[in-house]
Scaffold this motif. Structure first.
Motif: not given
Length: 465
Positions: A82-106
């Motif tokens: 989701e892309i936001w300003g301070s209080t308002q959302r401007y865009a939303k991109i659905d996923s459901g296929v990406v796993y968030a982690t860190s480079r160090a973990s991998v």
């Protein structure tokens, strides 16, 4: 020439280097991984968050389904961005296929698998110093006890060399100075960033752990460190940002003034994240490393069937594409499972033939994302283009980050489609947006002039008093 059953010398102990070693071992070959650091850091606070998409997961599974499953089980499945300003959302991109982690973990996960494989040797503290292209010897500076350094020569004349040594690749620099036909284009990132961690908050009502956020340009997401979920915020400064803001975010001095200024800045830029930080978090921020690199474009990825370039050494991009590590992992998979497996004698040349067009296409997209406009009319035009792009079929972001990412389309195909849309839609957006931008620039300058005039009057009256 390399022998029919060569040993592989892999320069760089990052995720791409270790995955390559694991894939090569599955094909029955041996390898040595040379890493300049004396160990692989396990402090995730010195790393950065990233997402492993279906492209990266598939490459990991080629080496071990256990590794891919571990990323799925320990990472966060992202519902959306989701892309936001301070209080308002401007865009939303659905996923459901990406796993968030860190480079160090991998990297730690792949390192552990490599250490357990008898066909893989790992040499820590080996920094590549020079390559003798005549004798095909690799020269390493080896860090010993009491930080003493010795020189070690490695005869690779009958073997193969794989450059996976990152954005500042020493192999790439050496080849560029030796081979006049090998050209490298380096474009510095237009920004530099440092990660701010929030302490002790696994959840918050204002932020959803299954969503990554861009709030006023600050990338905000949850990252698990030492089995503890923590929210992170990437504070970035662009080259055109005010000098005071750049000095603050890049400072290494945790003075009371800097800590107070940082807290004020976070409250303004990322108000949802601000309640999650305390004085310790703000202080620690100034002692962490900053991240900045270059977009890398190589003329070719193979040198006389002796050297091949993978990952950031071959085609570093920028974090905004989401494809930095994923494309590098795919490099390893293509090189080994499609090229080495099919015909070892021409594997590197085949890899170059398969991969070079795709990687140059990815670089084109990265360069566009990196060229952050200052003129408000161009900012508005690009925003309009991003919205209208979806009217003519799937956007490139949807194909890389969204449900369509499971198709693992070639970068060349995705960028060609994106380029055609851009050639038609973006100029039309500029016709509408640029006059508005000019008007806004005039208004901003008038306001700035009035403020200076008012300030001058106030100063004059104060002096008279």
């Amino acid at each position: 020439m390399p022998s029919s059953t060569p040993h592989f010398h892999i320069v760089g102990g990052g995720p791409v280097g270790f995955l390559t070693a694991l894939l090569i071992a599955k094909e029955g070959y041996t390898s040595t991984v040379y890493e300049r650091n004396t160990h692989i850091p396990d402090n995730l606070e010195e790393s950065y968050p990233l997402g492993i998409n279906p492209r990266g997961l598939y490459a990991l599974a080629q080496a071990s389904s256990v590794i891919a499953d571990h990323v799925r089980s320990t990472g966060r499945l992202l519902k959306s961005l989701e892309i936001w300003g301070s209080t308002q959302r401007y865009a939303k991109i659905d996923s459901g296929v990406v796993y968030a982690t860190s480079r160090a973990s991998v990297n730690l996960l792949l390192l552990e698998a490599a250490q357990e494989n008898p066909k893989i040797t790992i040499r820590f503290g080996h920094k590549l110093a020079n390559i003798d292209f005549g004798t095909r010897q690799l020269e390493f500076d080896v860090l010993g006890e009491a930080e003493s350094t010795t020189t070690v020569l490695v005869d690779a004349s009958a073997d193969r060399v794989i450059a996976a040594d990152g954005n500042h690749s020493r192999v790439r620099t050496s080849l560029a100075s030796h081979d006049p036909t090998f050209h490298v284009q380096l474009t510095p990132w237009s920004y530099e960033c440092r990660i701010l961690f929030g302490e002790g908050f696994a959840t918050t009502k204002d932020l959803d752990p299954s969503i990554d956020y861009v709030i006023n340009g600050c990338y905000t997401c949850q990252l698990t460190t030492q089995n503890t979920p923590r929210w992170t915020c990437a504070l970035a400064v662009h080259d055109h940002d005010p000098a005071s803001q750049r000095a603050l975010i890049l400072s290494q001095n945790a003075t009371p003034q800097n800590i107070s200024a940082l807290q004020t800045l976070v409250k303004r830029l990322s108000p949802r994240f601000a309640p999650l930080i305390d004085q310790n978090d703000l202080t620690s921020f100034f002692f962490r490393r900053t991240f900045r690199g270059s977009i890398v474009k190589c003329s070719h990825l193979n040198h006389h069937e002796w050297i091949a370039f993978l990952g950031d050494a071959a085609h570093s991009v920028i974090p905004a594409t989401g494809e930095g590590l994923n494309s590098g992992l795919q490099d390893a998979s293509i090189l080994v499972t499609k090229c080495i497996r099919s015909n070892l004698s021409t594997a590197f040349a085949t890899y170059n033939q398969i991969r070079i067009t795709d990687l140059h296409a990815l670089t084109e997209y990265a360069l566009y994302e990196n060229a952050v406009p200052i003129f408000q009319g161009e900012v508005l035009a690009r925003s309009m283009f991003t919205i209208l792009e979806g009217a003519l079929g799937p956007t490139i972001v949807e194909s890389l980050f969204g449900p369509r990412a499971v198709e693992r389309k070639e970068y060349g195909e995705l960028v060609r489609r994106w380029r055609r849309k851009k050639m038609v839609i973006l100029p039309l957006c500029r016709v509408v947006a640029w006059p508005i931008g000019v008007a806004l620039e005039v208004v901003f300058r008038v306001i700035a002039l009035l403020r200076r005039m008012v300030g001058g009057v106030v100063d004059k009256e104060a002096k008279e008093l």
